[in-house]
Design an enzyme around this catalytic site. Structure first.
Site, PDB file in Angstrom:
ATOM      1  N   ASP A   1      63.242   5.397  57.252  1.00 39.71           N
ATOM      2  CA  ASP A   1      64.654   5.666  56.955  1.00 39.71           C
ATOM      3  C   ASP A   1      64.914   7.143  57.212  1.00 39.71           C
ATOM      4  O   ASP A   1      64.000   7.970  57.090  1.00 39.71           O
ATOM      5  CB  ASP A   1      64.997   5.305  55.501  1.00 39.71           C
ATOM      6  CG  ASP A   1      66.480   5.015  55.312  1.00 39.71           C
ATOM      7  OD1 ASP A   1      66.841   3.852  55.080  1.00 39.71           O
ATOM      8  OD2 ASP A   1      67.293   5.974  55.415  1.00 39.71           O
TER       9      ASP A   1
ATOM     10  N   CYS B   1      79.041  -6.821  52.194  1.00 42.07           N
ATOM     11  CA  CYS B   1      78.986  -7.781  53.307  1.00 42.07           C
ATOM     12  C   CYS B   1      80.309  -8.514  53.553  1.00 42.07           C
ATOM     13  O   CYS B   1      80.992  -8.239  54.538  1.00 42.07           O
ATOM     14  CB  CYS B   1      77.863  -8.781  53.078  1.00 42.07           C
ATOM     15  SG  CYS B   1      76.237  -8.009  53.230  1.00 42.07           S
TER      16      CYS B   1
ATOM     17  N   LEU C   1      83.274 -22.161  44.548  1.00 47.40           N
ATOM     18  CA  LEU C   1      84.630 -22.598  44.211  1.00 47.40           C
ATOM     19  C   LEU C   1      85.018 -22.121  42.810  1.00 47.40           C
ATOM     20  O   LEU C   1      85.675 -22.845  42.075  1.00 47.40           O
ATOM     21  CB  LEU C   1      84.731 -24.125  44.278  1.00 47.40           C
ATOM     22  CG  LEU C   1      84.968 -24.766  45.658  1.00 47.40           C
ATOM     23  CD1 LEU C   1      85.206 -26.262  45.513  1.00 47.40           C
ATOM     24  CD2 LEU C   1      86.150 -24.121  46.391  1.00 47.40           C
TER      25      LEU C   1
ATOM     26  N   GLU D   1      72.201 -10.431  47.438  1.00 45.10           N
ATOM     27  CA  GLU D   1      71.748  -9.432  46.475  1.00 45.10           C
ATOM     28  C   GLU D   1      71.615 -10.109  45.116  1.00 45.10           C
ATOM     29  O   GLU D   1      72.412 -10.975  44.766  1.00 45.10           O
ATOM     30  CB  GLU D   1      72.728  -8.254  46.428  1.00 45.10           C
ATOM     31  CG  GLU D   1      72.590  -7.383  47.665  1.00 45.10           C
ATOM     32  CD  GLU D   1      73.628  -6.273  47.753  1.00 45.10           C
ATOM     33  OE1 GLU D   1      74.149  -5.840  46.722  1.00 45.10           O
ATOM     34  OE2 GLU D   1      73.916  -5.850  48.886  1.00 45.10           O
TER      35      GLU D   1
HETATM   36  N1  LIG Z   1      73.035  -6.072  51.531  1.00 44.66           N
HETATM   37  C1  LIG Z   1      73.010  -7.355  51.796  1.00 44.66           C
HETATM   38  O1  LIG Z   1      73.086  -8.213  50.903  1.00 44.66           O
HETATM   39  C2  LIG Z   1      72.897  -7.824  53.214  1.00 44.66           C
HETATM   40  C3  LIG Z   1      72.641  -9.193  53.467  1.00 44.66           C
HETATM   41  C4  LIG Z   1      72.569  -9.617  54.790  1.00 44.66           C
HETATM   42  C5  LIG Z   1      72.804  -8.720  55.823  1.00 44.66           C
HETATM   43  N2  LIG Z   1      73.086  -7.421  55.551  1.00 44.66           N
HETATM   44  C6  LIG Z   1      73.311  -6.517  56.671  1.00 44.66           C
HETATM   45  O2  LIG Z   1      72.184  -5.669  56.753  1.00 44.66           O
HETATM   46  C7  LIG Z   1      72.558  -4.390  57.234  1.00 44.66           C
HETATM   47  C8  LIG Z   1      72.095  -3.321  56.245  1.00 44.66           C
HETATM   48  O3  LIG Z   1      72.792  -3.527  55.038  1.00 44.66           O
HETATM   49  P1  LIG Z   1      72.352  -2.815  53.693  1.00 44.66           P
HETATM   50  O4  LIG Z   1      73.150  -3.436  52.606  1.00 44.66           O
HETATM   51  O5  LIG Z   1      70.871  -2.795  53.589  1.00 44.66           O
HETATM   52  O6  LIG Z   1      72.871  -1.324  53.986  1.00 44.66           O
HETATM   53  P2  LIG Z   1      72.420   0.024  53.263  1.00 44.66           P
HETATM   54  O7  LIG Z   1      73.518   0.990  53.501  1.00 44.66           O
HETATM   55  O8  LIG Z   1      71.969  -0.258  51.876  1.00 44.66           O
HETATM   56  O9  LIG Z   1      71.134   0.483  54.078  1.00 44.66           O
HETATM   57  C9  LIG Z   1      71.142   0.973  55.380  1.00 44.66           C
HETATM   58  C10 LIG Z   1      70.007   1.983  55.509  1.00 44.66           C
HETATM   59  O10 LIG Z   1      69.844   2.353  56.885  1.00 44.66           O
HETATM   60  C11 LIG Z   1      69.471   3.717  56.912  1.00 44.66           C
HETATM   61  N3  LIG Z   1      69.702   4.251  58.259  1.00 44.66           N
HETATM   62  C12 LIG Z   1      70.885   4.551  58.870  1.00 44.66           C
HETATM   63  N4  LIG Z   1      70.652   5.010  60.105  1.00 44.66           N
HETATM   64  C13 LIG Z   1      69.312   4.998  60.303  1.00 44.66           C
HETATM   65  C14 LIG Z   1      68.468   5.327  61.391  1.00 44.66           C
HETATM   66  N5  LIG Z   1      68.976   5.775  62.550  1.00 44.66           N
HETATM   67  N6  LIG Z   1      67.143   5.206  61.244  1.00 44.66           N
HETATM   68  C15 LIG Z   1      66.613   4.757  60.085  1.00 44.66           C
HETATM   69  N7  LIG Z   1      67.377   4.401  59.017  1.00 44.66           N
HETATM   70  C16 LIG Z   1      68.701   4.526  59.122  1.00 44.66           C
HETATM   71  C17 LIG Z   1      70.329   4.341  55.841  1.00 44.66           C
HETATM   72  O11 LIG Z   1      69.844   5.606  55.432  1.00 44.66           O
HETATM   73  C18 LIG Z   1      70.239   3.276  54.752  1.00 44.66           C
HETATM   74  O12 LIG Z   1      69.154   3.524  53.878  1.00 44.66           O
HETATM   75  C19 LIG Z   1      74.070  -4.454  57.431  1.00 44.66           C
HETATM   76  O13 LIG Z   1      74.349  -4.802  58.748  1.00 44.66           O
HETATM   77  C20 LIG Z   1      74.494  -5.571  56.494  1.00 44.66           C
HETATM   78  O14 LIG Z   1      75.689  -6.165  56.894  1.00 44.66           O
HETATM   79  C21 LIG Z   1      73.113  -6.955  54.280  1.00 44.66           C
END
Ligand SMILES: NC(=O)c1ccc[n+]([C@@H]2O[C@H](COP(=O)([O-])OP(=O)(O)OC[C@H]3O[C@@H](n4cnc5c(N)ncnc54)[C@H](O)[C@@H]3O)[C@@H](O)[C@H]2O)c1
Length: 437
Positions: free
Chosen positions: A30, A264, A254, A152
């Site tokens: 990260d 999301c 529902l 989540e």
């Molecule tokens: N949170 C959920 O429940 C969930 C479920 C399914 C899909 N998603 C998808 O997963 C993706 C991530 O969501 P999230 O909730 O984990 O987001 P988040 O913001 O919690 O985490 C994203 C992470 O990526 C890191 N990051 C950004 N640029 C980076 C880079 N160049 N190199 C390395 N790390 C980098 C950030 O520092 C951050 O820690 C999104 O596309 C989201 O839509 C999320």
């Protein structure tokens, strides 16, 4: 297998720990040094049940390592991209800068046979563009899409044993090897009977977007019914029970209430609409604009209900807001209906004291001026009205007699329709919910 996970947020941190738990060697990257330091110490940077346990066992086993240096991924053969794809402010479209940056940083460290696995939620067409980006940079690694469906609060379970796995792989060189690698990565889940859908890149991207659009629509549908129910004296919960017995409809998702939020559903339906517009197909998903509008209207509806039931903000109303996270078992306050209700009440002039079992740190980080209580009793003490906005078990199980003793006036708005109205009324409460008489 040796895998890397790029991005250690709600998705990536859980994915990395789960992959190590399954026996793979994992290097997780990260750009956020503070987050990496926390994870290295075995402390999840956010609340997720079950994560502390698999994090500490995986770290102790030596199979899980965290880094800020992309070069450390060298040696891994499967690389998961799990960075954020937030809403870009202007159009609602997904902001893909983090995905592009992650891939660009990864490319110099890729081996010729490596597999790059997209897990972030992206607009359809992104994977093809990224595959071209790989080629243009001279890499022979294969790009595949494997969307993530975790919820989540249940993320560990959902990652280890998902409802299904979707493998989007383009035809051509690398197709069979990529599928073999994905089957090997997820061998435990597949052996346990998890169905696998093997498809192309565009379908894999669309599966995720379509699933979230459908879930959001289901919630907004029942919330629209709650508006109709309220105006006609009908009961939306009984309506949901009755239509939910139809297996074609199903009862889940529902529950009428303050609506959906989080990192999301809201951004994903907006990104879907924006992408459809780009494709000249805005009309095909125009209904998602209505889904979004119904959802946001619920927040306003709850704010107005609290003000009306409480006698108006101008009376010096003190409101106990129960919940800040967008849903229980999470500390995520991104686009949280609960947080919006709390802030909306403050903006209307009410005195708000909020409490959430896990999300107060995250909420206060964003809005330091928000007044929070140490516990639920402190939030309720002296309140003129309470509003339940996140259905944490601790709130659902509240004893109305004890709550009544703490409050100045016995008034409650149940914005998740989870309390028993008869029980609260029997204790002298003025009880109000959405779409139930
Ligand atoms: N949170 C959920 O429940 C969930 C479920 C399914 C899909 N998603 C998808 O997963 C993706 C991530 O969501 P999230 O909730 O984990 O987001 P988040 O913001 O919690 O985490 C994203 C992470 O990526 C890191 N990051 C950004 N640029 C980076 C880079 N160049 N190199 C390395 N790390 C980098 C950030 O520092 C951050 O820690 C999104 O596309 C989201 O839509 C999320």
């Amino acid at each position: 297998m040796r895998v890397s996970v790029i991005g250690c947020g709600y998705l990536g941190a859980v994915h990395a720990a789960a992959m190590a738990d399954l026996g793979h060697d994992v290097i997780a990257v990260d750009v956020d040094a503070e987050k990496i330091a926390t994870l290295r110490a075995g402390l999840p940077p956010f609340f997720e049940p079950g994560l502390p346990e698999i994090l500490s066992t995986s770290l102790a086993s030596g199979r899980l390592n965290f880094t800020t240096e992309m070069a450390d991924v060298a040696g891994a053969t499967v690389h998961f991209i799990a960075v954020g794809t937030p809403q870009s402010d202007a159009s609602g479209a997904a902001d893909l800068r983090f995905v592009d940056a992650a891939l660009d940083a990864l490319i110099p460290h890729l081996g010729p046979q490596d597999i790059v696995v997209g897990k972030s939620t992206v607009p359809v067409g992104t994977a093809e563009r990224l595959a071209e980006r790989l080629l243009t940079a001279g890499s022979t690694a294969t790009l595949v899409w494997n969307p993530e469906f975790l919820r989540e609060g249940f993320a560990v379970k959902d990652t280890l044993a998902p409802d299904r796995l979707v493998f989007g792989v383009a035809q051509g060189t690398g197709h069979d090897a990529a599928l073999r690698a994905l089957h090997e990565v997820y061998a435990t889940a597949i052996a346990g009977g998890v169905p696998v859908v093997e498809t192309d890149l565009a379908t894999a991207e669309l599966v995720k977007t379509a699933a979230n659009a459908f879930l959001a629509t289901k919630i907004s549908f029942i919330n629209a019914m709650s508006e109709i129910a309220e105006a006609t004296g009908a009961n939306v919960t009984e309506l949901a029970d009755a239509i939910g017995y139809d297996t074609r409809i199903g009862r889940r998702f529902l529950n009428a209430g303050v609506g959906f939020g989080g990192g999301c559903l809201p951004k994903d339906i907006r990104a879907f609409s924006a992408r459809a517009e780009e494709l000249g197909l805005g009309d095909s998903v125009a209904f998602l604009g209505e889904v979004d509008a119904i959802n946001l209207r619920q927040r306003q509806r709850v704010i107005e209900r609290v003000l009306t039931e409480g006698g108006g903000a101008e009376t010096g109303l003190t409101v106990a807001v129960l919940g800040l996270a967008f849903k229980p078992h999470s500390d995520d306050v991104r686009d949280s209906p609960a947080l919006d209700v709390a802030l909306g009440l403050v903006a209307a002039g009410a005195t708000v004291v909020a409490y959430d079992p896990e999300a107060m740190g995250a909420a206060q980080k964003r809005f330091p001026e928000l007044v929070v209580a140490k516990n639920v009793d402190q939030a309720l003490l002296g309140a003129d009205i309470a509003v339940l906005v996140t259905e944490w078990p601790e709130f659902v199980e509240l004893d109305p007699r004890r709550v009544g003793d703490l409050m100045t006036h016995k008034r409650i708005v149940d914005a998740r329709n989870v309390l028993n109205p008869a029980q609260w009324r029997a204790e002298g409460f003025h009880y109000s919910s959405l779409g139930r008489p």
